[in-house]
Design a protein around this motif. Structure first.
Motif, PDB file in Angstrom:
ATOM      1  N   ARG A 173    -142.474  14.431 -40.632  1.00 47.89           N
ATOM      2  CA  ARG A 173    -141.125  14.112 -40.934  1.00 47.89           C
ATOM      3  C   ARG A 173    -140.609  12.837 -41.396  1.00 47.89           C
ATOM      4  O   ARG A 173    -141.253  11.959 -40.949  1.00 47.89           O
ATOM      5  N   ILE A 174    -139.701  12.795 -42.209  1.00 47.68           N
ATOM      6  CA  ILE A 174    -138.947  11.754 -42.533  1.00 47.68           C
ATOM      7  C   ILE A 174    -138.106  11.276 -41.315  1.00 47.68           C
ATOM      8  O   ILE A 174    -137.865  11.827 -40.479  1.00 47.68           O
ATOM      9  N   VAL A 175    -137.782   9.895 -41.129  1.00 46.45           N
ATOM     10  CA  VAL A 175    -137.022   9.193 -40.171  1.00 46.45           C
ATOM     11  C   VAL A 175    -135.507   9.045 -40.528  1.00 46.45           C
ATOM     12  O   VAL A 175    -135.458   8.246 -41.646  1.00 46.45           O
ATOM     13  N   VAL A 176    -134.771   9.427 -40.025  1.00 47.38           N
ATOM     14  CA  VAL A 176    -133.129   9.021 -40.400  1.00 47.38           C
ATOM     15  C   VAL A 176    -132.592   8.403 -39.193  1.00 47.38           C
ATOM     16  O   VAL A 176    -132.679   8.872 -37.840  1.00 47.38           O
ATOM     17  N   LEU A 177    -131.881   7.146 -39.147  1.00 45.84           N
ATOM     18  CA  LEU A 177    -131.329   6.525 -38.100  1.00 45.84           C
ATOM     19  C   LEU A 177    -129.682   6.692 -38.591  1.00 45.84           C
ATOM     20  O   LEU A 177    -129.440   6.302 -39.441  1.00 45.84           O
ATOM     21  N   ASP A 178    -129.051   7.345 -37.616  1.00 52.35           N
ATOM     22  CA  ASP A 178    -127.590   7.510 -37.839  1.00 52.35           C
ATOM     23  C   ASP A 178    -126.796   6.216 -37.427  1.00 52.35           C
ATOM     24  O   ASP A 178    -127.087   5.436 -36.734  1.00 52.35           O
ATOM     25  N   PRO A 179    -125.384   6.104 -38.021  1.00 49.61           N
ATOM     26  CA  PRO A 179    -124.696   5.143 -37.930  1.00 49.61           C
ATOM     27  C   PRO A 179    -124.282   4.974 -36.357  1.00 49.61           C
ATOM     28  O   PRO A 179    -123.977   3.707 -35.832  1.00 49.61           O
ATOM     29  N   SER A 180    -124.385   5.934 -35.361  1.00 49.68           N
ATOM     30  CA  SER A 180    -124.002   5.965 -34.164  1.00 49.68           C
ATOM     31  C   SER A 180    -125.109   4.971 -33.327  1.00 49.68           C
ATOM     32  O   SER A 180    -124.748   4.362 -32.163  1.00 49.68           O
ATOM     33  N   VAL A 181    -126.359   4.843 -33.983  1.00 55.28           N
ATOM     34  CA  VAL A 181    -127.313   4.072 -33.441  1.00 55.28           C
ATOM     35  C   VAL A 181    -127.134   2.597 -33.986  1.00 55.28           C
ATOM     36  O   VAL A 181    -126.924   1.355 -33.371  1.00 55.28           O
TER      37      VAL A 181
ATOM     38  N   THR B 121    -136.814  13.485 -38.338  1.00 53.43           N
ATOM     39  CA  THR B 121    -136.565  12.983 -37.196  1.00 53.43           C
ATOM     40  C   THR B 121    -135.283  12.149 -37.093  1.00 53.43           C
ATOM     41  O   THR B 121    -135.335  11.045 -37.746  1.00 53.43           O
ATOM     42  N   SER B 122    -134.447  12.618 -36.359  1.00 54.95           N
ATOM     43  CA  SER B 122    -133.005  11.805 -36.364  1.00 54.95           C
ATOM     44  C   SER B 122    -132.911  11.034 -35.041  1.00 54.95           C
ATOM     45  O   SER B 122    -133.321  11.387 -33.821  1.00 54.95           O
ATOM     46  N   VAL B 123    -132.832   9.716 -35.273  1.00 54.31           N
ATOM     47  CA  VAL B 123    -132.568   8.693 -34.145  1.00 54.31           C
ATOM     48  C   VAL B 123    -131.200   8.915 -33.729  1.00 54.31           C
ATOM     49  O   VAL B 123    -130.327   8.336 -34.399  1.00 54.31           O
ATOM     50  N   THR B 124    -130.768   9.208 -32.433  1.00 52.52           N
ATOM     51  CA  THR B 124    -129.258   9.347 -32.140  1.00 52.52           C
ATOM     52  C   THR B 124    -129.045   8.691 -31.093  1.00 52.52           C
ATOM     53  O   THR B 124    -127.666   8.592 -30.735  1.00 52.52           O
ATOM     54  N   GLY B 125    -129.954   7.728 -30.502  1.00 52.45           N
ATOM     55  CA  GLY B 125    -129.345   6.961 -29.343  1.00 52.45           C
ATOM     56  C   GLY B 125    -130.638   6.139 -28.959  1.00 52.45           C
ATOM     57  O   GLY B 125    -131.515   6.252 -29.293  1.00 52.45           O
ATOM     58  N   VAL B 126    -130.337   5.171 -27.817  1.00 52.80           N
ATOM     59  CA  VAL B 126    -131.080   4.470 -27.028  1.00 52.80           C
ATOM     60  C   VAL B 126    -130.997   4.589 -25.678  1.00 52.80           C
ATOM     61  O   VAL B 126    -129.988   4.993 -25.157  1.00 52.80           O
ATOM     62  N   SER B 127    -132.092   4.563 -24.974  1.00 50.48           N
ATOM     63  CA  SER B 127    -132.381   4.790 -23.548  1.00 50.48           C
ATOM     64  C   SER B 127    -132.575   3.307 -22.875  1.00 50.48           C
ATOM     65  O   SER B 127    -133.806   2.954 -22.951  1.00 50.48           O
ATOM     66  N   VAL B 128    -131.505   2.601 -22.137  1.00 51.09           N
ATOM     67  CA  VAL B 128    -131.817   1.540 -21.438  1.00 51.09           C
ATOM     68  C   VAL B 128    -132.798   1.586 -20.237  1.00 51.09           C
ATOM     69  O   VAL B 128    -133.650   0.634 -20.147  1.00 51.09           O
ATOM     70  N   SER B 129    -132.991   2.613 -19.606  1.00 53.42           N
ATOM     71  CA  SER B 129    -133.844   2.839 -18.491  1.00 53.42           C
ATOM     72  C   SER B 129    -135.321   2.636 -19.025  1.00 53.42           C
ATOM     73  O   SER B 129    -136.047   2.145 -18.163  1.00 53.42           O
ATOM     74  N   GLY B 130    -135.570   3.193 -20.190  1.00 47.58           N
ATOM     75  CA  GLY B 130    -137.160   3.135 -20.493  1.00 47.58           C
ATOM     76  C   GLY B 130    -137.155   2.166 -21.794  1.00 47.58           C
ATOM     77  O   GLY B 130    -138.117   2.091 -22.411  1.00 47.58           O
ATOM     78  N   TRP B 131    -136.017   1.428 -22.229  1.00 48.08           N
ATOM     79  CA  TRP B 131    -136.048   0.910 -23.583  1.00 48.08           C
ATOM     80  C   TRP B 131    -136.770   1.855 -24.850  1.00 48.08           C
ATOM     81  O   TRP B 131    -137.635   1.219 -25.592  1.00 48.08           O
ATOM     82  N   ARG B 132    -136.349   3.218 -24.866  1.00 47.24           N
ATOM     83  CA  ARG B 132    -136.649   3.716 -25.723  1.00 47.24           C
ATOM     84  C   ARG B 132    -135.524   4.432 -26.466  1.00 47.24           C
ATOM     85  O   ARG B 132    -134.484   4.384 -26.314  1.00 47.24           O
ATOM     86  N   LEU B 133    -135.655   4.845 -28.031  1.00 50.80           N
ATOM     87  CA  LEU B 133    -135.045   5.352 -28.784  1.00 50.80           C
ATOM     88  C   LEU B 133    -134.857   6.956 -28.405  1.00 50.80           C
ATOM     89  O   LEU B 133    -136.383   7.486 -28.308  1.00 50.80           O
ATOM     90  N   GLU B 134    -133.799   7.422 -28.588  1.00 48.01           N
ATOM     91  CA  GLU B 134    -133.641   8.948 -28.219  1.00 48.01           C
ATOM     92  C   GLU B 134    -133.689   9.543 -29.722  1.00 48.01           C
ATOM     93  O   GLU B 134    -133.077   9.180 -30.942  1.00 48.01           O
ATOM     94  N   THR B 135    -134.573  10.683 -30.047  1.00 41.94           N
ATOM     95  CA  THR B 135    -134.803  11.341 -31.163  1.00 41.94           C
ATOM     96  C   THR B 135    -134.542  12.781 -30.807  1.00 41.94           C
ATOM     97  O   THR B 135    -134.655  13.587 -30.008  1.00 41.94           O
TER      98      THR B 135
END
Length: 257
Positions: free
Chosen positions: A47-55, A95-109
Motif C-alpha cells: 500500500r502507498i502511504v497518505v498523510l492527511d492534513p489533520s496530522v 495506508t492513511s496516517v490519521t493521528g498520533v498516540s502520545v502514550s506510545g509515541w506511535r502514528l495511528e494508521t
C-alpha cells in the motif's frame, strides 16, 4: 478542619504532585532539552502511504517526514494540496496516517482503498517531491498548510517501508515539561511536610477529655481521737557498753556504823 479532613486533603495534594511530576519527567525524557517529539509506524506492505492534513498541520511547527525502505529500496515522497493529492491517488490501496498516540509515541494508521495508484512522480501538481535509495526525507514548514503528503515510489507502486517517522520540534514543549516536573515536586513536598506536621501534632483537648477532678477531702474532725501511731525516740547505745548499776543509798543507821 478536623485532623482526618486535613490528612485527606494533604494526601490528595501529595498524590496530585506525584502524578504531575511523573508526567513532566516522562515528557522531558521523550522530548529532551530541544523539545523534539518523534512518532513512528511500520506501514503495511502493498500500500502507498497518505498523510492527511489533520496530522501534518495539527500544530504550527515544522514537521519532518522520514521514510526508510527495506534493503535499500526506492522511496519517493511528494506534497500537494489535499484536493489535488486526493484526485490523483483516487481509490488506490493506501495506508492513511490519521493521528498520533502520545502514550506510545506511535502514528495511528488506517487502511483504505483497493485500487492501484497511477504514476506519481510525473504529475505536475506536486509542490515538492524527493526520492532516494533506502531513505527519503521531506520537511514541511506549515507555510502552505493544509497539505497532503504521499509516500510511494516514482512509478506509483508501494514502497516496501521498514519505518515511517514524523518529527516535530517545539522548544515550548520542553519548558512545559520542566514546569510540570518542578510544580509537581513542590506540591508533593508540601503535602508530605503537611502530613508530617499533622501526624506529629498533639490532639486538641476538649472538656470531655479532661479527667474527673479528685474529690476534696473534708478537714479532720478535731474531736475525733488521734489514731496516728505514736513515735517514740529510742536512744541507741553503742554495742559492748552497759548501763552503770545504781547502788541503793545507805540508810542512816548503816552510816553511823
Amino acid at each position: 478542619m478536623s485532623p482526618v479532613s486535613k490528612r485527606a486533603a494533604l494526601g490528595v495534594l501529595t498524590l496530585a504532585g506525584l502524578v504531575l511530576a511523573v508526567a513532566g519527567l516522562w515528557f522531558l525524557a521523550h522530548l529532551g532539552l530541544s523539545g523534539t517529539g518523534s512518532f513512528r509506524a511500520t506501514p503495511s506492505t502493498g500500500r502507498i502511504v497518505v498523510l492527511d492534513p489533520s496530522v501534518l498541520n495539527r500544530v504550527d511547527s515544522p514537521v519532518t517526514i522520514t521514510a526508510k525502505a527495506k534493503d535499500g529500496g526506492d522511496v519517493w515522497i511528494g506534497r500537494a494540496a489535499p484536493s489535488d493529492a486526493r484526485s490523483l491517488v483516487g481509490k488506490a490501496a493506501a495506508t492513511s496516517v490519521t493521528g498520533v498516540s502520545v502514550s506510545g509515541w506511535r502514528l495511528e494508521t488506517a487502511a483504505r482503498g483497493t485500487g492501484t495508484a497511477p504514476t506519481l512522480a510525473g504529475a505536475d501538481l506536486w509542490r515538492q517531491q524527493v526520492a532516494g535509495k533506502g531513505t527519503a526525507t521531506l520537511a514541511i514548514s506549515q507555510t502552505h498548510a493544509p497539505e497532503t503528503v504521499v509516500v510511494a515510489t516514482r512509478s506509483g507502486k508501494p514502497a516496501d517501508l521498514s519505518e515511517l517517522t514524523l518529527t516535530w520540534q517545539r522548544q515550548a514543549w520542553t519548558a512545559e515539561a520542566v514546569t510540570a516536573l518542578v510544580l509537581g515536586l513542590l506540591l508533593m513536598a508540601g503535602g508530605v511536610a503537611g502530613l508530617a506536621r499533622v501526624r506529629g501534632a498533639r490532639p486538641e483537648r476538649t472538656e470531655s477529655d479532661d479527667p474527673t477532678p479528685p474529690e476534696r477531702t473534708k478537714p479532720d474532725d478535731p474531736t475525733a481521737p488521734d489514731t496516728r501511731p505514736e513515735t517514740t525516740e529510742q536512744t541507741q547505745q553503742p554495742a559492748g557498753t552497759t548501763e552503770p548499776t545504781q547502788q541503793p543509798a545507805a540508810t542512816s543507821e548503816e552510816g553511823r556504823r
